[in-house]
Design a protein around this motif. Structure first.
Motif, short mmCIF file in Angstrom:
data_model
loop_
_atom_site.label_atom_id
_atom_site.label_comp_id
_atom_site.label_asym_id
_atom_site.label_seq_id
_atom_site.Cartn_x
_atom_site.Cartn_y
_atom_site.Cartn_z
N PHE A 1 0.86 -1.18 0.00
CA PHE A 1 0.00 0.00 0.00
C PHE A 1 0.89 1.22 0.00
O PHE A 1 2.07 1.14 0.32
N GLN B 1 0.91 5.74 0.77
CA GLN B 1 0.20 6.91 1.27
C GLN B 1 1.04 8.14 1.06
O GLN B 1 2.20 8.20 1.48
N ARG C 1 -4.59 6.21 2.43
CA ARG C 1 -3.76 5.05 2.05
C ARG C 1 -4.45 4.36 0.89
O ARG C 1 -5.67 4.17 0.89
N GLU C 2 -3.65 3.95 -0.12
CA GLU C 2 -4.24 3.29 -1.27
C GLU C 2 -3.53 1.98 -1.59
O GLU C 2 -2.32 1.83 -1.36
N PHE C 3 -4.29 1.07 -2.10
CA PHE C 3 -3.79 -0.26 -2.48
C PHE C 3 -2.89 -0.13 -3.70
O PHE C 3 -3.17 0.63 -4.62
N SER D 1 -1.16 -6.95 -4.49
CA SER D 1 -1.20 -8.03 -3.51
C SER D 1 -0.87 -9.35 -4.18
O SER D 1 -1.01 -9.49 -5.40
N ALA E 1 2.03 -5.24 4.02
CA ALA E 1 1.05 -5.76 4.97
C ALA E 1 0.90 -7.26 4.80
O ALA E 1 1.05 -7.80 3.69
N SER F 1 -7.31 -2.54 2.98
CA SER F 1 -6.24 -2.43 3.95
C SER F 1 -6.68 -2.90 5.34
O SER F 1 -5.86 -3.45 6.09
N ASN F 2 -7.95 -2.74 5.68
CA ASN F 2 -8.38 -3.10 7.02
C ASN F 2 -8.48 -4.60 7.24
O ASN F 2 -8.74 -5.06 8.35
N TYR G 1 -5.86 -6.58 6.47
CA TYR G 1 -4.50 -7.03 6.73
C TYR G 1 -4.20 -6.89 8.22
O TYR G 1 -4.61 -5.91 8.87
N TRP H 1 1.54 -4.91 9.80
CA TRP H 1 2.07 -3.86 8.93
C TRP H 1 3.49 -3.52 9.32
O TRP H 1 3.88 -3.57 10.49
#
Length: 125
Positions: free
Chosen positions: A37, A39, A45-47, A50, A97, A109-110, A112, A115
């Protein structure tokens, strides 16, 4: 507890390439899903990308497709983010993450659980 550490950030010029690394210790790395991710100041925050267990399945943000590549080396407990053709808009703190359910590929993100502290990537024009 899984300990996550990123490395490889730095200052580069537009068009350069950079490879970020992330090691995750303290668990069973080869069963994990892993994500990158980023920021930027004042931004959410952006993906970025993965990868699932075994490395067979990957997902990328639209801005990353064709320029970035995520890969993993389970023997080294490390995930990589190869970034090519970098632009000033790519300037951000990049974070790695860990998702313990490695069969799930998610951009959220939430979801994962662990971090790292992040590594700064700055692309000058």
């Amino acid at each position: 507890q899984v300990h996550v550490v990123e490395s490889g950030g730095g200052l580069v010029q537009t068009g350069d390439s950079l490879t970020l690394s992330c090691t995750a210790s303290g668990g069973t790395f080869n069963t994990y899903g892993l994500g990158w991710f980023r920021q930027s100041p004042g931004q959410e925050r952006e993906f970025v990308a993965s990868i699932g267990w075994g490395g067979m399945i990957t997902r990328y943000a639209d801005f990353a497709k064709g320029r970035f590549s995520i890969s993993r080396d389970d023997a080294k407990s490390t995930v990589y983010l190869q970034m090519n053709s970098l632009k000033p808009d790519d300037t951000a703190v990049y974070s790695c993450a860990v998702l313990k359910e490695g069969w799930r590929i998610t951009i959220a993100s939430n979801e994962y659980e662990y971090w790292g502290q992040g590594t700064q990537v700055t692309v000058s024009s």
